[in-house]
Scaffold this motif. Structure first.
Motif, mmCIF file in Angstrom:
data_model
loop_
_atom_site.group_PDB
_atom_site.id
_atom_site.type_symbol
_atom_site.label_atom_id
_atom_site.label_comp_id
_atom_site.label_asym_id
_atom_site.label_seq_id
_atom_site.Cartn_x
_atom_site.Cartn_y
_atom_site.Cartn_z
ATOM 1 N N ALA A 47 -4.096 -9.065 -92.997
ATOM 2 C CA ALA A 47 -5.272 -9.730 -92.731
ATOM 3 C C ALA A 47 -5.177 -11.202 -93.240
ATOM 4 N N ALA A 89 -3.762 -12.849 -89.868
ATOM 5 C CA ALA A 89 -4.591 -12.841 -88.642
ATOM 6 C C ALA A 89 -5.925 -13.803 -88.906
ATOM 7 N N GLN A 122 -8.073 -1.497 -88.063
ATOM 8 C CA GLN A 122 -8.724 -2.361 -87.108
ATOM 9 C C GLN A 122 -7.809 -3.109 -86.173
ATOM 10 N N ALA A 123 -6.653 -3.578 -86.726
ATOM 11 C CA ALA A 123 -5.719 -4.179 -86.173
ATOM 12 C C ALA A 123 -4.919 -3.315 -84.933
ATOM 13 N N GLY A 164 -7.403 -3.095 -82.070
ATOM 14 C CA GLY A 164 -7.498 -4.571 -81.553
ATOM 15 C C GLY A 164 -9.104 -4.759 -81.793
ATOM 16 N N TYR A 182 -12.525 -5.429 -84.062
ATOM 17 C CA TYR A 182 -13.054 -5.667 -85.361
ATOM 18 C C TYR A 182 -14.558 -5.966 -85.410
ATOM 19 N N LEU A 196 -3.462 -7.536 -81.841
ATOM 20 C CA LEU A 196 -3.011 -8.163 -83.202
ATOM 21 C C LEU A 196 -1.566 -8.735 -82.585
#
Length: 263
Positions: free
Chosen positions: A23, A26, A56-57, A60, A62, A93
């Motif tokens: 996280a 990102a 979530q990653a 893709g 969020y 990601l």
């Protein structure tokens, strides 16, 4: 059994650490992208909401991303706070963490700019220790009962503010309290004073000539620049000791330093 519990705790700890690290990477990538999109000198603070991040990653998608920047300068204003919340964001990601161009699809953006009391103070000659305060129906009614214009009763408290501070009159420092209307005009904050008291909010009304002079002094049009990410300003209000302009934008693609509508 004890060993199994310890092993599970270790695995959970490792997962949380990996999730947090991914996280952070990102968020750093989004921060660099947002600096370019919003036109900032430094990278803003970015938080990707929701846990775990990795689920979530993988998709893709969020749910929401918060972007914050402080002490932004626009014209005479020196300490603006900028906030944007991106909702329903699509960004694979590998693209976020890769070295190539970044592109984010955003369903909705809420953009906010806050103007602190210190910046408003710079625009009002002779005022010190300025405070921005909310007013309610009772405060407006009280002002009328103490000699204020009856039109104060018709004001929506959401569109009103009290500015309070110190001024010097005849060589003596006095407290001044101003009830004003807040109007959003072409994306700018307009302050229209309606009631001015010297000596605090409970003081007697001023003579009309003095009232008009001080109203002119506190009449302001403040331009904080555009809201982040092309959000359209729709609301101006007093929040937490600051003036806040907020608005929304829908269906955006962010990338290559530009913002465009996708729908």
């Amino acid at each position: 059994m004890r060993r199994l519990v310890i092993a599970l705790l270790v695995l959970v700890g490792l997962f949380v650490a990996v999730d947090y690290g991914a996280a952070a990477l990102a968020e750093s990538a989004v921060s660099r992208q947002m600096r370019e999109q919003i036109g900032l000198v430094d990278d803003p603070s970015v938080r990707i909401n929701g846990f775990p991040f990795l689920t979530q990653a993988i998709s893709g998608d969020y749910s929401s991303v918060d972007v914050d920047a402080e002490r932004i300068r626009v014209g005479e204003l020196q300490e603006l706070t900028v906030h944007a919340q991106l909702r329903d964001v699509s960004a694979p990601l590998p693209m976020l963490l890769g070295s190539g161009p970044k592109s984010l699809s955003v369903k909705e953006v809420e953009g906010i700019v806050q103007i602190p009391a210190s910046d408003v103070e710079r625009l009002v000659p002779g005022i010190e220790k300025l405070r921005i305060e909310n007013v309610d129906d009772y405060a407006l009614e009280q002002a009328v009962d103490e000699g204020g214009d009856k039109s104060l009763r018709t004001i929506d408290p959401e569109n009103a503010v009290r500015l309070a501070g110190n001024i010097t009159l005849l060589g003596e420092e006095q407290e001044v309290a101003v009830i004003a209307m807040l109007e959003l005009v072409d994306g700018q904050a307009q302050i229209v004073p309606l009631d001015v008291r010297i000596g605090g909010i409970d003081a007697d009304p001023l003579p009309p000539s003095v009232q008009r002079t001080l109203q002119q002094q506190f009449t302001l049009r403040i331009d904080p620049g555009s809201l982040p990410l092309a959000a359209t300003p729709t609301k101006l209000r007093a929040v937490g000791g600051a003036l806040e302009i907020s608005g929304y934008a829908d269906d955006l693609t962010l990338g290559d330093g530009a913002v465009s509508a996708t729908g």
